[in-house]
Design a protein around this motif. Structure first.
Motif, PDB file in Angstrom:
ATOM      1  N   ARG A   1       6.919   3.443  -1.694  1.00  0.00           N
ATOM      2  CA  ARG A   1       6.287   2.154  -1.469  1.00  0.00           C
ATOM      3  C   ARG A   1       4.793   2.200  -1.719  1.00  0.00           C
ATOM      4  O   ARG A   1       4.213   1.289  -2.286  1.00  0.00           O
ATOM      5  N   TYR A   2       4.178   3.269  -1.306  1.00  0.00           N
ATOM      6  CA  TYR A   2       2.721   3.334  -1.415  1.00  0.00           C
ATOM      7  C   TYR A   2       2.291   4.159  -2.600  1.00  0.00           C
ATOM      8  O   TYR A   2       1.231   4.750  -2.590  1.00  0.00           O
TER       9      TYR A   2
ATOM     10  N   CYS B   1      -2.629   0.143  -3.137  1.00  0.00           N
ATOM     11  CA  CYS B   1      -2.001  -1.168  -3.001  1.00  0.00           C
ATOM     12  C   CYS B   1      -2.665  -1.934  -1.877  1.00  0.00           C
ATOM     13  O   CYS B   1      -2.707  -1.475  -0.743  1.00  0.00           O
TER      14      CYS B   1
ATOM     15  N   SER C   1       2.862  -5.183   0.791  1.00  0.00           N
ATOM     16  CA  SER C   1       3.277  -3.830   0.458  1.00  0.00           C
ATOM     17  C   SER C   1       2.601  -2.829   1.375  1.00  0.00           C
ATOM     18  O   SER C   1       3.019  -1.699   1.467  1.00  0.00           O
ATOM     19  N   PHE C   2       1.560  -3.220   2.041  1.00  0.00           N
ATOM     20  CA  PHE C   2       0.845  -2.274   2.879  1.00  0.00           C
ATOM     21  C   PHE C   2       0.518  -2.961   4.201  1.00  0.00           C
ATOM     22  O   PHE C   2      -0.609  -3.371   4.399  1.00  0.00           O
TER      23      PHE C   2
END
Lengths: 467, 302
Positions: free
Chosen positions: B195-196, B161, B166-167
């Motif tokens: 999330r990752y 990502c 998101s990161f």
């Protein structure tokens, strides 16, 4: 005139120069004589021989052109029509500073009248040469070149942009540090004429790092320097809140306020207007003006200046300061300026402009004022349209503050409110009702007019109990 | 039963009041933060006004001094002095930065316990000031050569990502012994995993339909690049043969074997609306691409 004209073509150069000088002095004195010079077809001759003669003749010829051009736009147009501009611009490149000065002076006077003439001067290519003239060491030449640039730039933004594009602003900004007073006043006037047209031009002038040097000019001994410095700061501050913020951050507000204090009459006007513009932009700036002790100074101006337009400007500035929040209105009200404003509004001698401005200022301040001791005098002598606002403010504050209510009663305000006659259903009546609702009924009845009469009537009609 | 109903209602009311009170507390903090950050900050305004009044005082007393001296030149001199001071300060700062950078480059010259460094000679009474500078400086790392990224958007580039939201990349990693946040929160490792999570493309996306055809064309293109001459290169043994090939009777007659398309369907390209024929190979659809990868447990066989 017909006698002098052939002397211009004389063989001996001294006679030519003296004839030209005589023509110049004649044209300088009077409008009609200048017209006669133009009608006598002398100008083409002058222009033709300007190109080839020595420097004394050139100076005298340029003096004639200047003397003719300064009276009216039509005469200046006549000078332009006979092609004098090109020769004048050639004179600007001459190595003798006197010739340059005379040529620059003539160009300045021609450009002063209107935008078309200025455009003609610019089209002849005068601006870069004038910028070069500014950099010369002679003070008189610098002065005249600065004044010519100021006259060119003042008509329109495009002309001002032309002056800026020629790189004049940097040189003008450097010359602010020069000790000569007349030079400073011309330089400041030139910068203010450039800055007044648009935000970009004002920003360009600011980028030339005039702050805080300009603030030292505000303390100069010469009146014109102070006035022009105030004008420059005003033209910069009036465009956007950011520029005003810049001026205030550099300490401009305090400097201008001190300057107002030390001047009299028309020299104060730009400073007053500058404070008004700064305060009009935002409430933070208005607060900054207040803490720099601007309000007492403005109220002094308002009361002691004889001229109406200065008073109008001071009234406007005070209105701008006080209209933002109750804090600001309070700061204006404690200096007892509101009665002064009211008297100016009511007095029949004030000009219409002054009346309008003081009325607006009073309205704006009153709508935010919660400082009741300052509002009370208004109950007594205000006209009905202002009274409405005053009573409205009371009706907003009194329901919430018990000490204020007590003070209102003891100072006789409640009595006065009862005596106000208002149509039922009007806004004024609503306010009066809401004030009456803050108090118990007995007090309201006690203070209502005619209460003593009703009491006496009751005494008359009372039948004592006989037992 | 009505009595338990009343108790339930009372309990419910009490809990809702508690939640509302807590929500008020949270919202109070958030509103204060938002107003101060985006709308209006009272303390900033006070600070600003204080600074403005200080500047005003500075200007006023400087101007009083000037007025009392009564000479404009003094003003210019003071202004020039102020400018000089500011310039000197700027110069000093620049020197400081330069020295710091040099110390970082020469960090290895620091003395160790066994061997004194060159700035710390045993014959001197006290070490050179450079020694102290070196001690304070952090070692300078090599600048990694910046490789220019190829701009190709193949699928493998998107496997991590890369969007900033998101990161969030920060210079420092989160601390190892991070205290667990108080509250009903999930385990941080689970959250980060979720999330990752790397991209798991479906079959349809992962490989294009006509990959074989594309690969063939790619190969042909590469070979065409390599060729110097486009004419086919005949071997030397057949060089003398310059006769045209004579096909057999079967193949040269117009009664050639017909393709399946022509056998079963008559086509007229002039009557087509667009110039492309129908697709004969269709993309696959995802019936089982999300099998076992959803979060919810709906539809599971009990």
């Amino acid at each position: 005139m017909s006698l002098l004209r052939p002397l211009l073509l004389d063989v001996v150069p001294t006679i030519q120069q003296t004839a030209a000088l005589a023509l110049g002095r004649l044209a300088n004195y009077n409008d009609d004589l200048a017209e006669a010079v133009v009608k006598g077809d002398i100008l083409p001759q002058l222009v033709y021989s300007l190109a080839e003669q020595n420097r004394f003749y050139k100076k005298a010829a340029a003096f004639v052109l200047r003397a003719v051009g300064k009276h009216s736009p039509q005469l200046a147009q006549a000078i332009v029509d006979c092609g004098a501009l090109d020769t004048l611009v050639i004179c600007l490149e001459d190595f003798d500073p006197g010739v340059k000065e005379a040529a620059a002076w003539a160009l300045g006077y021609i450009a002063r009248h209107n935008a078309e003439l200025s455009q003609a001067v610019v089209d002849a290519g005068a601006v870069p040469l004038l910028v070069l003239c500014i950099q010369e060491p002679e003070i008189a030449l610098k002065r005249i070149a600065a004044s010519a640039l100021s006259d060119i730039a003042k008509h329109s933004p495009e002309l001002a942009q032309t002056v800026v594009d020629a790189g004049a602003v940097a040189h003008l900004a450097q010359m602010i540090l020069n000790p000569d007073a007349k030079l400073k006043h011309q330089v400041l006037s030139a910068l203010s004429q450039v800055a007044k047209h648009s935000v970009d031009l004002a920003e360009m002038v600011v980028e030339a790092e005039i702050f805080p040097v300009v603030l030292t000019c505000l303390k100069d001994k010469d009146e014109y320097v102070k006035k022009n410095a105030c004008t420059l700061i005003r033209e910069i501050a009036k465009h956007t809140p950011e520029l005003s913020q810049l001026v205030v951050n550099a300490g401009g507000a305090a400097a201008v306020i001190d300057c107002i204090g030390s001047c009299k009459g028309n020299t104060r006007l730009p400073g007053i207007m500058m404070l008004g513009y700064v305060a009009a932009h935002s409430e933070n700036l208005a607060m900054a003006v207040i803490i720099s002790k601007g309000v007492p100074q403005l109220s002094v101006c308002l009361s002691e200046e004889p001229e109406d337009h200065i008073k109008a400007a001071a009234a406007w500035a005070l209105g701008q300061i006080g209209r933002h929040t109750p804090e600001h209105a309070r700061a204006v009200a404690v200096t007892n300026t509101l009665p002064v404003l009211l008297s100016l509004y009511m007095s029949t001698e004030s000009s219409e402009d002054l009346q309008v401005k003081s009325k607006k200022a009073i309205k704006n301040i009153l709508q935010k004022c919660t400082y009741l001791p300052a509002l009370e005098p208004f109950l007594y002598d205000a006209p009905p349209n202002i009274l409405k606002h005053v009573v409205g403010q009371f009706s907003k504050v009194l329901p919430h503050d018990s000490k204020a209510r007590r003070l209102f009663v003891t100072s006789g305000g409640l009595k006065k409110v009862q005596e106000i006659k208002a149509e039922p259903g009007s806004l004024l009546q609503d306010y009066i009702n809401s004030i009456n609702n803050c108090y118990p009924e007995e007090i309201v009845r006690y203070y209502s007019p005619g209460y003593s009469d009703t009491l006496l009537q009751r005494v008359d009609s009372y039948q004592p109990l006989i037992n | 039963m009505s009595s338990s109903g009343i108790y339930q209602v009372a309990y419910y009311t009490m809990m809702m009041n508690l939640y509302n009170a807590m929500a008020v507390r949270i919202q109070r903090r958030w509103r204060g933060y938002r107003v101060r950050k985006y709308l209006f900050n009272y303390y900033y305004l006070k600070e600003y006004l204080r600074v403005v009044s200080e500047t005003n005082d500075a200007i006023r007393c400087r101007r009083k001094k000037i007025a009392s001296h009564g000479n404009q030149r003094k003003a210019l001199e003071e202004f020039a002095e102020m400018k000089e001071r500011e310039e000197k300060k700027a110069n000093l700062e620049r020197e400081e930065k330069k020295r710091d950078y040099q110390a970082r480059k020469m960090h290895y010259l620091l003395s160790t316990k066994q061997i004194p460094g060159i700035y710390n000679s045993p014959f001197r009474k006290e070490p050179d000031p450079w020694e102290l500078q070196l001690q304070k400086a952090k070692p300078l790392t090599h600048q990694r050569p910046k490789v220019k990224q190829k701009y190709s958007t193949s699928l493998t580039d998107w496997l991590a990502c890369t969007s900033a939201r998101s990161f969030p990349r920060s210079e420092i990693l989160p601390p190892i012994n991070r205290k667990k946040c108080q509250g009903p929160f999930r385990d941080i490792t689970e959250v980060l995993e979720q999330r990752y999570k790397p991209l798991e493309p479906t079959l349809r996306v992962a490989e294009p339909i006509d990959e074989l055809k594309l690969a063939r064309e790619d190969l042909r293109r590469k070979e065409w690049l390599r060729n110097v001459n486009d004419n086919m290169f005949l071997p030397f043994s057949s060089y003398h043969k310059n006769e045209k090939y004579i096909p057999s009777m079967h193949l040269s007659s117009k009664y050639s074997p017909i393709s399946h398309k022509e056998q079963f369907r008559s086509e007229d390209p002039k009557k087509w609306i667009c110039d492309k024929d129908f697709q004969t190979v269709l993309p696959s659809f995802e019936l089982f691409s999300k099998y076992g990868k959803l979060y919810s447990k709906a539809g599971q066989i009990v």
